[in-house]
Design a protein around this motif. Structure first.
Motif, short mmCIF file in Angstrom:
data_model
loop_
_atom_site.label_atom_id
_atom_site.label_comp_id
_atom_site.label_asym_id
_atom_site.label_seq_id
_atom_site.Cartn_x
_atom_site.Cartn_y
_atom_site.Cartn_z
N ARG A 110 -20.30 -29.39 -20.18
CA ARG A 110 -21.56 -28.87 -19.64
C ARG A 110 -22.17 -29.82 -18.62
O ARG A 110 -23.01 -29.41 -17.82
N GLY A 113 -21.28 -29.73 -14.04
CA GLY A 113 -22.10 -29.25 -12.93
C GLY A 113 -23.08 -30.29 -12.42
O GLY A 113 -23.09 -30.61 -11.22
N CYS A 116 -21.25 -33.05 -10.63
CA CYS A 116 -20.80 -32.67 -9.28
C CYS A 116 -21.97 -32.73 -8.30
O CYS A 116 -21.80 -33.15 -7.14
N LEU A 117 -23.15 -32.29 -8.76
CA LEU A 117 -24.33 -32.37 -7.91
C LEU A 117 -24.64 -33.82 -7.55
O LEU A 117 -24.94 -34.14 -6.39
N GLY A 155 -33.13 -25.05 -10.10
CA GLY A 155 -32.53 -25.57 -11.32
C GLY A 155 -33.47 -25.91 -12.45
O GLY A 155 -33.03 -26.46 -13.44
N GLN A 160 -33.02 -29.92 -16.81
CA GLN A 160 -31.81 -30.66 -16.50
C GLN A 160 -31.74 -31.93 -17.35
O GLN A 160 -32.77 -32.48 -17.74
#
Length: 401
Positions: A110, A113, A116-117, A155, A160
């Protein structure tokens, strides 16, 4: 050594016996349900369920709730027993065959993502510091800004992972001093990379702005009083890009609100404890004058992060203003203070924020609807629209008049 046999909850045994019984027996076992919906409707639901599952049926308990299984398939169910434990006070049988969900990926997956950001932002920062000319520098800054707009605007930053979020923000800020390189860089020539970066930035900013300013052109008849006190974070709200409720006609204008603690966080580290969430147990007050048309207070809270099958709104209060229905949902069990037929004024205590129904963490769901269509919310004490990512602070909530 034999594996321990999982304990079967009493609700499973009672439901299995109910489904296998004759209609007259079912009417006695679920007398409260018959009183609420009628015997004919109850038998229609049972018949539809047995058509989906086939007979005989068995009832098991799993992470998704009670599962009624038979030779043709399975459906999910929710049952609330009477005080004596031998009857059914409330029941919900899903109107579709049950498909077991895919296993939730582990935390390491999970985080792919967000990681990668972070790598994308880091790459853009390196590009900014190594740009050979001003055009290349501008292209890198535009790309970095677009990524930041999407991360912060779409987001829901407060949802986050905190470490990743702070890392992205810190790395992005590291690009600012690179502006000091501009006087010594050649101008360069306009290239497609800069055009693409500017288009990406314009598209990201435009999409976020449109979603935040979106309205359905159907407002509530009178502005509501904000039903909560303190600092709150909008988890869902705005246009389709920012609000998963928008796909449901009656909930298209809904907002989900969760509390923020003194340091701007939703929860303490122990996220398995409901009381660790800043929203849990906070008072919910009536946002308007109205008559209570539906209320529930006996549905148990979900465990944080889990989603067992329950009535979608969980414990709730629905108010009829005469022009629309105002729905407040996911309240704490035992906290609801009103009953159907009660007339309330703004500020009347209705209950407390909980985690019942379709909820994976404590929050308040609020929406207004008229003729089956969701309405745009307006408030007397909160300016502007509520959209995902916005923080709202109300010093004092509505008080009874």
């Amino acid at each position: 050594m034999r594996d321990a046999i999982p304990e079967v909850p009493p609700e499973a045994d009672v439901l299995a016996g109910f489904l296998a019984a004759e209609p007259d027996v079912r009417s006695r076992v679920a007398a409260g349900v018959v009183e609420a919906v009628g015997r004919e409707r109850l038998e229609q639901v049972v018949a539809a369920t047995l058509t989906r599952t086939g007979t005989p049926v068995g009832v098991t308990d799993g992470p998704d709730g009670l599962i009624v299984g038979g030779p043709r398939g399975a459906v999910r169910a929710w049952v609330q027993l009477t005080a004596g434990g031998d009857g059914i006070a409330g029941m919900l049988l899903e109107g579709a065959r049950y498909e077991p969900p895919r296993r939730r990926p582990p935390r390491s997956v999970r985080l792919v993502g967000p990681a990668c950001l972070l790598l994308l932002v880091l790459w853009d920062v390196l590009t900014v510091w190594t740009a050979a000319d001003r055009v290349s520098w501008c292209a890198a800054v535009a790309t970095l800004t677009a990524a930041f707009v999407l991360a912060e605007g779409v987001g829901a930053p407060a949802q986050q992972p905190r470490l990743v979020r702070r890392a992205v923000e810190a790395v992005a800020l590291a690009a600012l001093p690179s502006a000091g390189r501009l006087p010594g860089l050649p101008s360069g020539h306009f290239d497609p990379g800069l055009a693409a970066a500017l288009a990406l930035l314009a598209g990201a900013a435009g999409a976020v702005a449109a979603a935040r300013l979106h309205h359905w052109r159907s407002p509530v008849s009178q502005p509501l009083h904000f039903p909560l006190e303190g600092t709150w974070y909008v988890l869902q709200g705005g246009g389709r890009l920012l609000n998963h409720h928008a796909r449901l006609p009656d909930q298209r204008g809904a907002v989900d609100l969760t509390g923020l603690g003194p340091h701007g966080t939703r929860t303490r580290p122990d996220t398995a404890d409901l009381t660790a969430y800043a929203a849990y147990g906070r008072p919910v007050r009536s946002p308007c004058h109205g008559r209570v048309v539906s209320a529930a207070t006996t549905i148990p809270d979900q465990r944080p992060g889990e989603l067992r099958y329950q009535p979608p709104y969980g414990n709730h209060v629905f108010l009829d203003t005469g022009r629309e229905i105002i729905k407040l949902a996911h309240l704490r069990p035992g906290s609801v203070t009103v009953r159907p037929g009660d007339v309330v004024a703004p500020g009347r205590l209705l209950g407390e924020v909980g985690n019942s129904g379709n909820s994976t963490e404590p929050h308040l769901h609020l929406h207004a609807e008229r003729d089956g269509l969701g309405l745009d919310l307006r408030f007397t004490d909160v300016r502007g629209r509520l959209y995902r990512g916005r923080r709202v602070r109300v010093a004092t909530g509505p008080r009874p008049r």
